[in-house]
Each structure stands twice: as C-alpha cells, then as structure tokens.
Design a protein around this motif. Structure first.
Motif, mmCIF file in Angstrom:
data_model
loop_
_atom_site.group_PDB
_atom_site.id
_atom_site.type_symbol
_atom_site.label_atom_id
_atom_site.label_comp_id
_atom_site.label_asym_id
_atom_site.label_seq_id
_atom_site.Cartn_x
_atom_site.Cartn_y
_atom_site.Cartn_z
ATOM 1 N N TRP A 1 0.830 -1.205 0.000
ATOM 2 C CA TRP A 1 0.000 0.000 0.000
ATOM 3 C C TRP A 1 0.865 1.255 0.000
ATOM 4 O O TRP A 1 0.594 2.217 -0.743
ATOM 5 N N ASN B 1 -7.518 2.690 -0.128
ATOM 6 C CA ASN B 1 -6.689 1.544 0.231
ATOM 7 C C ASN B 1 -7.475 0.237 0.098
ATOM 8 O O ASN B 1 -8.418 -0.020 0.847
ATOM 9 N N HIS B 2 -7.072 -0.595 -0.866
ATOM 10 C CA HIS B 2 -7.707 -1.892 -1.071
ATOM 11 C C HIS B 2 -6.772 -3.044 -0.703
ATOM 12 O O HIS B 2 -7.006 -4.180 -1.123
ATOM 13 N N TYR B 3 -5.743 -2.752 0.079
ATOM 14 C CA TYR B 3 -4.834 -3.794 0.552
ATOM 15 C C TYR B 3 -5.355 -4.292 1.904
ATOM 16 O O TYR B 3 -5.084 -3.698 2.951
ATOM 17 N N ALA B 4 -6.105 -5.358 1.873
ATOM 18 C CA ALA B 4 -6.731 -5.894 3.084
ATOM 19 C C ALA B 4 -5.670 -6.239 4.127
ATOM 20 O O ALA B 4 -4.658 -6.852 3.818
ATOM 21 N N SER C 1 -7.526 -0.246 -7.164
ATOM 22 C CA SER C 1 -8.774 -0.482 -6.440
ATOM 23 C C SER C 1 -9.305 -1.898 -6.625
ATOM 24 O O SER C 1 -10.427 -2.193 -6.204
ATOM 25 N N ASN C 2 -8.510 -2.757 -7.233
ATOM 26 C CA ASN C 2 -8.923 -4.136 -7.467
ATOM 27 C C ASN C 2 -8.456 -5.000 -6.295
ATOM 28 O O ASN C 2 -7.259 -5.239 -6.117
ATOM 29 N N ASP C 3 -9.390 -5.454 -5.484
ATOM 30 C CA ASP C 3 -9.052 -6.210 -4.274
ATOM 31 C C ASP C 3 -8.213 -7.446 -4.592
ATOM 32 O O ASP C 3 -7.241 -7.747 -3.886
ATOM 33 N N CYS D 1 -4.637 -6.479 -5.570
ATOM 34 C CA CYS D 1 -3.888 -6.032 -4.389
ATOM 35 C C CYS D 1 -3.472 -7.234 -3.542
ATOM 36 O O CYS D 1 -2.328 -7.311 -3.062
ATOM 37 N N ALA D 2 -4.381 -8.185 -3.355
ATOM 38 C CA ALA D 2 -4.061 -9.390 -2.593
ATOM 39 C C ALA D 2 -2.967 -10.193 -3.280
ATOM 40 O O ALA D 2 -2.070 -10.733 -2.617
#
Length: 331
Positions: free
Chosen positions: A97, A191-194, A287-289, A292-293
């Motif tokens: 992130w 922030n889409h970094y879970a 913004s793509n979960d 990012c994962a």
C-alpha cells in the motif's frame, strides 16, 4: 535509572495540542492526484482549552504485565544504511500500500513524496514488542501511529502521546470506524490492501530531525529501543527489540531487470491517472481487491523462497483504540 514519578521529559517543552484535531496534513500520497477517491477531511471544531499535562504514573517506568509479541515488520527504503528507530514500518500489505500510494506513481521514479533518494528494497525485520503498563491498562498492545520524517515525529497532536504512554510501538489500519483507523483515515476509500498495517518505532530524541538530536535530548528522551540483547520489558524506554532478517529488491518483485533501462525505453511503473503502468502491469488496478491481494502474496512468496528457513510468525492485531486513548479529542 528510571526518572522520578514527577518526570516530564525536558523535550516536552511544547504546549500540548488542543483537543480539537490532530496535526494537519501528515501525508497525502495519491490524494493529490486522485482526490475523488479520498475522503474529505472533517472540519476541525473550535480548539478546546489547553491544560498542562499531568505527570505520568509510576507504572510507566516499571516493567509491564503486557504480553511479549514477536512478529515480522518491513521497511521500504533506499540503499543507505542508518539506524531504524524514529521510522515508520509496515506489514507486507502495508508495504504494498505504501509503495502504491506514495512511491511508484511519481513520474520521475521512486523518489517518493517525502524523500529524495529513490527507494530500492523492502527490508524484513523480526520485532519483539511489549506495551507499557499505562497502555496495557487501557487494553492496548500498541500506541498511536506517529508519522516520522527525517527522524522527527510530526504528529498527531504534536506527539504528546510519549508523555502519556512512553515510547511504545504505534500502529494504524484502514478499517473504517475501527479505533485503529487513525490518523490517515482519508485513505479509507483508496486503500484496497486488506489487512494493511503501518507501525511507528519511536527512538531517541524523537521530536528533532536527525541532524538536531543533541546528547542531552537523547538522554532525556531515550526512545523505546531496548539495549542489544535485552528482551522488551514494557518500561517507557524499552518497548521493542529489532533484528534484521533479509531484504527483497523492488525491481526483483515487480519484474524489472534494470530500472534505468526500463525508464529510458519509455517504461513507467504506474500512472495514477490511467491506473496502469507503461511496459509493466504489476501495479495495474489500485482499487482491485484481488490484484492487491496478489501483490501481497507475491511479496510473501518471494521472501519465503529467498529465506526458506525463517519460521512463519503470526502478525498480531493492531489494537490501538483512538476512542480510549484520546477520549477528549476529535479523532
């Protein structure tokens, strides 16, 4: 030796911040490029009266009953070598992130928003932490996340948390509404970094930049790093211990053989206005979960391949609670 019970650090010559709002504009990152993805900051209420701080409790200077926690943290930095206290660090999701939000979108390379030397690597550390007793009595293993620039604490609230809870390791998350969602909640929608966590590690003389840290300031405000070989006690000046475990080159992570050649041939890691790179797709889709994962998993996998004998360590919950720590302040 522990200070007396009436101790107030001599570096605490500031007037404590009003209880209205944290120090403004710690970082803005991509919000300067894509402000429509960022939450608008709430207007600050009128400042409340300022009162001198109360002397901290005696328990701040004694070993605490908080549990010892051992886990991995990471730092994104250049090829320079310098002490790690008075820095902000992260878990791997927080690292991805940070790179995405503050580094790789710059048109002129990885020089970032708040530093001049291009970052080049992700350094891995094993950290042991123990909260101070006043912090643990509030139900927390971690304190507030403090932003550090050039070794100087810049917020929030003029960093007056040190006098209240000692030089504890701080943390921050981007779970909207959580007590740990502070002080950069403006990035919640971006922030889409879970599971991203940032940490702050206060060192000696944290209120001054590197070049202005005097011997007296270092003595009066020793920071939380324990002496070499000492397990954290939870006393105000011994809250964490660090051990460097390895590093991963960012070029290696994203698939660039030679960064200068990549740029010279027209490449760009990431353009925030198009949400993709040029001649590189690693950072596409901020913004793509799922993407990012995948980036976080890629970093985890590469560290595991490079250092196969290092044990897996569970990352503890970032349990800082702004509502309990700052009950009289707008956070």
């Amino acid at each position: 030796p522990a200070p007396s019970s009436s101790w107030m650090p001599s570096w605490n010559s500031w007037t404590p911040a009003p209880s209205s709002a944290p120090t403004p504009a710690l970082h803005d990152g991509l919000c300067r490029v894509v402000p429509w993805l960022c939450s608008a900051p709430s207007p600050a209420p009128a400042p409340a009266p300022v009162h001198p701080p109360s002397p901290p409790p005696d328990s701040l200077f004694k070993p605490s009953t908080a549990p010892l926690q051992t886990f991995y943290i990471y730092r994104v930095q250049d090829d320079g070598t310098y002490p790690q206290p008075n820095h902000d660090m992260l878990n791997l999701a927080g690292g991805m992130w940070y790179l995405h939000n503050e580094v790789v979108w710059h048109e002129n390379g990885r020089s970032g928003t708040y530093f001049s030397h291009p970052v080049s690597r992700i350094i891995k550390f094993k950290i042991q932490t123990r909260a101070t007793q006043p912090l643990w009595d509030m139900g927390m293993n971690f304190g507030v996340f403090n932003a550090f620039d050039s070794g100087q604490c810049t917020g929030p609230f003029q960093c007056d948390n040190f006098a209240k809870a000692g030089f504890a390791v701080g943390c921050e998350t981007w779970v909207a509404g959580a007590g740990s969602n502070f002080p950069h909640a403006q990035w919640n929608n971006l922030n889409h970094y879970a599971g991203a966590i940032w940490y702050s590690l206060p060192g000696d003389c944290p209120t001054q930049p590197y070049n202005d840290k005097t011997d007296k300031c270092k003595k009066d405000a020793p920071g939380g790093l324990c002496p070499a070989g000492v397990t954290p006690t939870g006393a105000y000046d011994c809250t964490y211990q660090l051990e460097q475990m390895g590093e991963l080159r960012i070029d290696e992570l994203v698939g660039i053989d030679n960064y200068n050649s990549f740029v010279a041939s027209g490449g760009r890691e990431y353009d925030a206005t198009t949400d993709k790179g040029v001649n590189l797709d690693f950072w596409n889709g901020i913004s793509n979960d799922a993407k990012c994962a995948w980036r976080v998993q890629r970093a985890e996998q590469m560290f595991r391949i490079k250092y196969p004998n290092q044990p897996d360590l569970e990352t503890p919950t970032c349990d800082f609670n702004k509502f309990a720590f700052y009950p009289d302040r707008a956070t």
